[in-house]
Design an enzyme around this catalytic site. Sequence first.
Site, PDB file in Angstrom:
ATOM      1  N   SER A  17      33.617  26.073  27.120  1.00 40.75           N
ATOM      2  CA  SER A  17      33.436  24.710  27.648  1.00 40.75           C
ATOM      3  C   SER A  17      34.024  24.575  29.054  1.00 40.75           C
ATOM      4  O   SER A  17      33.448  23.896  29.912  1.00 40.75           O
ATOM      5  CB  SER A  17      34.043  23.655  26.712  1.00 40.75           C
ATOM      6  OG  SER A  17      35.442  23.617  26.821  1.00 40.75           O
ATOM      7  N   ASN A  18      35.150  25.213  29.300  1.00 35.88           N
ATOM      8  CA  ASN A  18      35.726  25.134  30.651  1.00 35.88           C
ATOM      9  C   ASN A  18      34.882  25.921  31.649  1.00 35.88           C
ATOM     10  O   ASN A  18      34.702  25.478  32.788  1.00 35.88           O
ATOM     11  CB  ASN A  18      37.176  25.632  30.652  1.00 35.88           C
ATOM     12  CG  ASN A  18      38.115  24.582  30.108  1.00 35.88           C
ATOM     13  OD1 ASN A  18      38.288  23.535  30.706  1.00 35.88           O
ATOM     14  ND2 ASN A  18      38.686  24.851  28.939  1.00 35.88           N
ATOM     15  N   LEU A  95      42.682  35.555  26.258  1.00 32.39           N
ATOM     16  CA  LEU A  95      43.964  35.593  25.540  1.00 32.39           C
ATOM     17  C   LEU A  95      44.848  36.793  25.856  1.00 32.39           C
ATOM     18  O   LEU A  95      46.015  36.828  25.475  1.00 32.39           O
ATOM     19  CB  LEU A  95      43.708  35.540  24.021  1.00 32.39           C
ATOM     20  CG  LEU A  95      43.019  34.270  23.532  1.00 32.39           C
ATOM     21  CD1 LEU A  95      42.823  34.306  22.025  1.00 32.39           C
ATOM     22  CD2 LEU A  95      43.806  33.030  23.928  1.00 32.39           C
ATOM     23  N   LEU A  97      47.005  39.562  28.216  1.00 34.52           N
ATOM     24  CA  LEU A  97      47.749  39.538  29.479  1.00 34.52           C
ATOM     25  C   LEU A  97      46.948  40.286  30.531  1.00 34.52           C
ATOM     26  O   LEU A  97      46.366  41.335  30.252  1.00 34.52           O
ATOM     27  CB  LEU A  97      49.093  40.244  29.309  1.00 34.52           C
ATOM     28  CG  LEU A  97      50.321  39.434  28.913  1.00 34.52           C
ATOM     29  CD1 LEU A  97      51.551  40.323  28.915  1.00 34.52           C
ATOM     30  CD2 LEU A  97      50.549  38.233  29.803  1.00 34.52           C
ATOM     31  N   ILE A  98      46.951  39.773  31.744  1.00 37.36           N
ATOM     32  CA  ILE A  98      46.271  40.474  32.844  1.00 37.36           C
ATOM     33  C   ILE A  98      47.184  41.620  33.287  1.00 37.36           C
ATOM     34  O   ILE A  98      48.385  41.414  33.487  1.00 37.36           O
ATOM     35  CB  ILE A  98      46.029  39.487  34.015  1.00 37.36           C
ATOM     36  CG1 ILE A  98      45.099  38.346  33.585  1.00 37.36           C
ATOM     37  CG2 ILE A  98      45.483  40.188  35.249  1.00 37.36           C
ATOM     38  CD1 ILE A  98      43.683  38.771  33.252  1.00 37.36           C
ATOM     39  N   HIS A 114      45.853  25.680  30.285  1.00 41.27           N
ATOM     40  CA  HIS A 114      46.525  25.734  28.989  1.00 41.27           C
ATOM     41  C   HIS A 114      46.473  24.345  28.343  1.00 41.27           C
ATOM     42  O   HIS A 114      46.691  23.336  29.032  1.00 41.27           O
ATOM     43  CB  HIS A 114      47.983  26.184  29.187  1.00 41.27           C
ATOM     44  CG  HIS A 114      48.695  26.395  27.899  1.00 41.27           C
ATOM     45  ND1 HIS A 114      48.540  27.537  27.132  1.00 41.27           N
ATOM     46  CD2 HIS A 114      49.540  25.592  27.202  1.00 41.27           C
ATOM     47  CE1 HIS A 114      49.272  27.435  26.044  1.00 41.27           C
ATOM     48  NE2 HIS A 114      49.885  26.272  26.050  1.00 41.27           N
ATOM     49  N   ASP A 155      51.824  31.984  30.472  1.00 40.52           N
ATOM     50  CA  ASP A 155      51.975  30.544  30.766  1.00 40.52           C
ATOM     51  C   ASP A 155      53.222  30.181  31.573  1.00 40.52           C
ATOM     52  O   ASP A 155      53.735  29.063  31.462  1.00 40.52           O
ATOM     53  CB  ASP A 155      51.978  29.722  29.448  1.00 40.52           C
ATOM     54  CG  ASP A 155      50.777  30.055  28.577  1.00 40.52           C
ATOM     55  OD1 ASP A 155      49.684  30.247  29.127  1.00 40.52           O
ATOM     56  OD2 ASP A 155      50.937  30.131  27.351  1.00 40.52           O
ATOM     57  N   GLU A 184      40.603  18.768  29.956  1.00 41.32           N
ATOM     58  CA  GLU A 184      40.614  20.096  30.598  1.00 41.32           C
ATOM     59  C   GLU A 184      39.368  20.270  31.452  1.00 41.32           C
ATOM     60  O   GLU A 184      39.422  20.781  32.566  1.00 41.32           O
ATOM     61  CB  GLU A 184      40.600  21.205  29.535  1.00 41.32           C
ATOM     62  CG  GLU A 184      41.907  21.403  28.824  1.00 41.32           C
ATOM     63  CD  GLU A 184      41.861  22.627  27.928  1.00 41.32           C
ATOM     64  OE1 GLU A 184      41.111  23.573  28.195  1.00 41.32           O
ATOM     65  OE2 GLU A 184      42.580  22.616  26.930  1.00 41.32           O
TER      66      GLU A 184
HETATM   67  C1  GRF Z   1      41.120  25.940  26.301  1.00 38.75           C
HETATM   68  O1  GRF Z   1      41.729  25.056  25.408  1.00 38.75           O
HETATM   69  C2  GRF Z   1      42.116  26.441  27.325  1.00 38.75           C
HETATM   70  O2  GRF Z   1      43.145  25.551  27.571  1.00 38.75           O
HETATM   71  C3  GRF Z   1      42.664  27.688  26.683  1.00 38.75           C
HETATM   72  O3  GRF Z   1      41.603  28.236  25.962  1.00 38.75           O
HETATM   73  C4  GRF Z   1      40.670  27.222  25.618  1.00 38.75           C
HETATM   74  C5  GRF Z   1      39.321  27.671  26.079  1.00 38.75           C
HETATM   75  O4  GRF Z   1      38.336  26.793  25.662  1.00 38.75           O
HETATM   76  N1  GRF Z   1      43.238  28.584  27.658  1.00 38.75           N
HETATM   77  P1  GRF Z   1      36.841  26.963  26.152  1.00 38.75           P
HETATM   78  O5  GRF Z   1      36.384  28.339  25.721  1.00 38.75           O
HETATM   79  O6  GRF Z   1      36.828  26.797  27.616  1.00 38.75           O
HETATM   80  O7  GRF Z   1      36.079  25.877  25.448  1.00 38.75           O
END
Ligand code: GRF
Length: 203
Positions: A17-18, A95, A97-98, A114, A155, A184
Amino acid sequence: MEKDKIRVAIMASGFGSNASALIEFSKNTLSSYEIVVCISNKENPGIKEVARRNAIPFEYCPELQDSQNQHNSVVSLHHLLQSYKIDIIALSGYLKLIPQQIIDIYKDRILNIHPSLLPKYGGKGMYGIKVHNAVLQDKNTETGATVHLVNEQYDKGKILGRRIIQINENCSPEELNEKVKKIENILYPEILHNYCKQFYSHS
Ligand code: GRF
């Protein structure tokens, strides 16, 4: 003369979604950035479909999955980033670590979002619904989302922006997740746009 837009790679392994919000924003001619590639350690994440719908290349990088062989992930990821001439990396539901070498090469050029008001409810293992469960368990009356720079710790990088929401009584973790996702999706494009503007005005 019009300035070239900052070239951004999204790295994600989730729903997308982001990623979708970042891409939508970038279609505005005034956007300071463009999304040139979506990269994932997963073969078929939601973001793959988001990329396809928007005619943006999707790159599956299986080497990122192999934590035993850090060298291979660095080489493969660096190669991908170079081949797309990437200026900035936007993590979005990524998820792992880079690797340190990539953080060094892209110092202050990797952003993450986050789903809490960092520094609260961040760190290893704090992701997705776990964050919202913890926020509710502690009886917080507000929560939110944070965009920050990425360093070698989960984070912990410099905070670039946050957005706060109030928590209604009897709110479930799932409802909270939905509400936080909505903010977000507004916050991340805004912050990335402003960050990229600043970035190219100094170059
Ligand atoms: C989001 O809640 C973001 O804060 C976290 O992972 C989630 C990703 O959501 N880092 P999406 O895949 O962008 O919907």
